[in-house]
Design an enzyme around this catalytic site. Structure first.
Site, PDB file in Angstrom:
ATOM      1  CB  ALA A 120       2.318   3.905  -0.211  1.00  0.00           C
ATOM      2  CB  ALA A 137      -4.386   0.566   1.227  1.00  0.00           C
ATOM      3  N   GLY A 178      -2.522  -3.933   1.409  1.00  0.00           N
ATOM      4  CA  GLY A 178      -1.834  -4.653   2.479  1.00  0.00           C
ATOM      5  C   GLY A 178      -0.933  -5.791   2.035  1.00  0.00           C
ATOM      6  N   GLY A 179      -0.690  -5.909   0.730  1.00  0.00           N
ATOM      7  CA  GLY A 179       0.161  -7.000   0.239  1.00  0.00           C
ATOM      8  C   GLY A 179       1.536  -6.994   0.897  1.00  0.00           C
ATOM      9  CD  GLU A 229      -3.589   3.987   1.169  1.00  0.00           C
ATOM     10  OE1 GLU A 229      -2.630   3.275   0.828  1.00  0.00           O
ATOM     11  OE2 GLU A 229      -4.006   4.948   0.488  1.00  0.00           O
ATOM     12  NE  ARG A 256      -5.441   2.472  -2.177  1.00  0.00           N
ATOM     13  CZ  ARG A 256      -5.310   1.410  -2.965  1.00  0.00           C
ATOM     14  NH1 ARG A 256      -6.317   1.011  -3.705  1.00  0.00           N
ATOM     15  NH2 ARG A 256      -4.154   0.753  -3.024  1.00  0.00           N
ATOM     16  CB  CYS A 314       3.338  -2.079  -9.795  1.00  0.00           C
ATOM     17  SG  CYS A 314       2.037  -0.863  -9.674  1.00  0.00           S
TER      18      CYS A 314
HETATM   19  C1  LIG Z   1       1.099   0.754  -5.124  1.00  0.00           C
HETATM   20  S1  LIG Z   1      -0.148   1.208  -4.040  1.00  0.00           S
HETATM   21  C2  LIG Z   1       0.293   0.347  -2.593  1.00  0.00           C
HETATM   22  C3  LIG Z   1       0.078  -1.126  -2.622  1.00  0.00           C
HETATM   23  C4  LIG Z   1       0.412  -1.793  -1.309  1.00  0.00           C
HETATM   24  N1  LIG Z   1       1.769  -1.481  -0.897  1.00  0.00           N
HETATM   25  C5  LIG Z   1       0.224  -3.279  -1.336  1.00  0.00           C
HETATM   26  O1  LIG Z   1       1.200  -4.001  -1.485  1.00  0.00           O
HETATM   27  O2  LIG Z   1      -0.908  -3.752  -1.158  1.00  0.00           O
HETATM   28  C6  LIG Z   1       0.260   2.853  -3.639  1.00  0.00           C
HETATM   29  C7  LIG Z   1      -0.546   3.487  -2.536  1.00  0.00           C
HETATM   30  O3  LIG Z   1      -0.084   4.836  -2.372  1.00  0.00           O
HETATM   31  C8  LIG Z   1      -1.161   5.621  -1.931  1.00  0.00           C
HETATM   32  N2  LIG Z   1      -0.870   7.064  -2.191  1.00  0.00           N
HETATM   33  C9  LIG Z   1      -1.363   7.870  -3.154  1.00  0.00           C
HETATM   34  N3  LIG Z   1      -0.898   9.114  -3.018  1.00  0.00           N
HETATM   35  C10 LIG Z   1      -0.091   9.115  -1.938  1.00  0.00           C
HETATM   36  C11 LIG Z   1       0.658  10.124  -1.284  1.00  0.00           C
HETATM   37  N4  LIG Z   1       0.692  11.364  -1.715  1.00  0.00           N
HETATM   38  N5  LIG Z   1       1.352   9.764  -0.177  1.00  0.00           N
HETATM   39  C12 LIG Z   1       1.328   8.482   0.275  1.00  0.00           C
HETATM   40  N6  LIG Z   1       0.646   7.496  -0.323  1.00  0.00           N
HETATM   41  C13 LIG Z   1      -0.070   7.813  -1.417  1.00  0.00           C
HETATM   42  C14 LIG Z   1      -2.343   5.089  -2.723  1.00  0.00           C
HETATM   43  O4  LIG Z   1      -3.564   5.386  -2.074  1.00  0.00           O
HETATM   44  C15 LIG Z   1      -2.036   3.594  -2.789  1.00  0.00           C
HETATM   45  O5  LIG Z   1      -2.742   2.887  -1.792  1.00  0.00           O
END
Ligand SMILES: C[S@@+](CC[C@H](N)C(=O)[O-])C[C@H]1O[C@@H](n2cnc3c(N)ncnc32)[C@H](O)[C@@H]1O
Length: 437
Positions: free
Chosen positions: A99, A101, A103-104, A123, A128, A221
């Site tokens: 998961a 986006a 991209g951190g 993603e 995203r 988070c």
């Molecule tokens: C916490 S954010 C990720 C942040 C990213 N790892 C970073 O460090 O920049 C969680 C991500 O999970 C994605 N997401 C939402 N539902 C999901 C699903 N069912 N399966 C996989 N990813 C999902 C969201 O779009 C979001 O971009």
């Protein structure tokens, strides 16, 4: 800060005497930080390093600065930096960021891989995923494929494949309340357990993609135990995993009844909220037999690319060359055929085939170290401002016509064509901006 109903009660029950300090910390400003990018050849020194990290600094870097635009820095608050630091892949590993986006974690994982092995950054949201591609390109990570998929569709292609999977799960986002107060709009007492259902669903697929002995890093988070320790306990009960203790640095505290995991609270850790756990897979997974990705270039395309490579690069680039329409990409070696997946970035974008010629991409000029390229032109602040605004740059001397890597403070900013004493503008239209004096 005005918290959603039920939030304060919940954390008073969890934190007891500490709840007051925890809740008071929301009145402080969110902590800004960034990481420097070790993939870039020219480094700059910064002050105020985050202790016990290889690349982290407190502070802000402008999105319009040369450091940001050339990908030398990536803005990321300190707690979020701890996840990939726990994962710490070794160069050569096969890594999945499930998961990813914006991209951190992926950029940091790519930094650890140092160009060897491969990273699949996935993603699910296509919007995203585009931002993720842009960030991975700016970071100059060459061995990265960006997919735009659900975990279950990925799992069909990558059974038993990855040495390391990072799931930075979609979550209730409590740890972001201070930085983005509108994250509170979604919160309700039930929200964490709804998120937990989704997290288990994604993890079921993640587990099937682990190679024997592979590692899984799970993070959120949020502080909600339903999405953290309870998820890890469910993993331990349902699959053959062993916990690897996370080193509690910089004020991290142990997980609730799970000392091997780590929690980051703003009243202990200088950053926002985060949970991270590290697991080693002890089970055995089915491994899918796969046909490796193959090159699909015509003879003419091979020869156009090789002409460019010979003329402009000091070394050959390793990987599988693939063309999509007239766009040329370099895929990391050892990947299965990705034909059934939605791809947002098929490896490193090398450039475009035009009538009987090849034009290098912006991404290639960001990814190549200046020492890999035969000719480059350094532009200074005044010309940087013109270049990012889309203007041509007048050079102080006449140079042989052709492609040059544009350099800003010693790092690549794409390729551009020189004719006489003019550097034409190849800074992508969608990225252009004006710097105010
Ligand atoms: C916490 S954010 C990720 C942040 C990213 N790892 C970073 O460090 O920049 C969680 C991500 O999970 C994605 N997401 C939402 N539902 C999901 C699903 N069912 N399966 C996989 N990813 C999902 C969201 O779009 C979001 O971009």
């Amino acid at each position: 800060m005005q918290f959603p109903e039920g939030f304060v009660k919940k954390y008073e029950a969890i934190l007891g005497d500490e709840a007051r300090a925890f809740l008071a910390s929301f009145d402080d400003e969110a902590v800004s930080a960034f990481r420097i990018n070790p993939l870039k050849e020219s480094q700059v020194s910064f002050s105020d390093a985050i202790p016990n990290t290889p690349w982290g600094y407190y502070g802000k870097v402008s999105g319009k600065s040369p450091e940001h635009v050339t990908g030398l820095v990536y803005s990321q608050e300190p707690a979020a930096q701890m996840v990939a630091q726990v994962a710490q892949p070794k160069p050569g590993m096969k890594v999945l960021d499930l998961a990813a986006a914006p991209g951190g974690k992926s950029t940091q994982l790519a930094a650890y891989l140092a160009g060897e092995g491969l990273l699949v950054s996935n993603e699910i949201s296509s919007k995203r995923a585009k931002i993720l591609v842009e960030n991975m390109e700016r970071f100059g990570a060459s061995n990265v494929v960006v997919t735009n998929e659900s975990a279950d569709r990925l799992a069909k292609v990558f059974k038993g494949y990855f040495d390391l999977i990072v799931l930075d799960a979609p979550c209730s986002g409590e740890g972001m309340f201070r930085k983005q107060p509108d994250a509170m709009d979604y919160w309700s007492v039930e929200y964490p357990s709804q998120c937990a259902d989704l997290q288990r669903e994604i993890l079921e697929d993640a587990v099937t993609m682990l190679a024997d002995g592979g590692r899984l890093v799970y993070s959120t988070c949020t502080w909600a135990p339903e999405e953290n320790e309870e998820i890890i306990q469910w993993l331990l009960d349902s699959y053959d995993f062993e916990l690897i203790p996370v080193q509690h640095i910089n004020g991290m505290v142990p997980g609730i009844d799970l000392p091997e995991a780590a929690r980051m609270y703003p009243h202990h850790f200088k950053g926002e909220g985060q949970f991270v756990a590290h697991l080693q897979f002890r089970g055995e997974n089915k491994v899918s037999k796969f046909k490796p990705s193959k090159s699909n270039l015509s003879r003419e395309q091979i020869s156009l690319w090789q002409d460019f490579e010979k003329k402009h690069l000091k070394e050959k680039l390793a990987g599988v060359l693939q063309v999509f329409g007239d766009q040329l990409y370099l895929l990391p070696e050892g990947l299965p055929d990705l034909g059934k997946l939605r791809i947002a970035r098929n490896g490193l974008h090398l450039g475009t085939f035009k009538k009987k010629r090849f034009e290098p991409s912006f991404a290639l000029g960001l990814a190549l170290k200046p020492s890999q390229v035969k000719q480059g032109i350094e532009i200074h602040q005044e010309d940087f401002v013109k270049y990012v605004a889309g203007e041509t740059v007048q050079l102080s001397e006449t140079l042989p016509n052709g492609w040059y890597q544009v350099l800003v403070a010693g790092n690549g900013l794409g390729f551009a064509k020189v004719t006489g004493n003019t550097l034409k503008n190849y800074f992508p239209k969608g990225l252009r901006f004006k710097v105010k004096n």
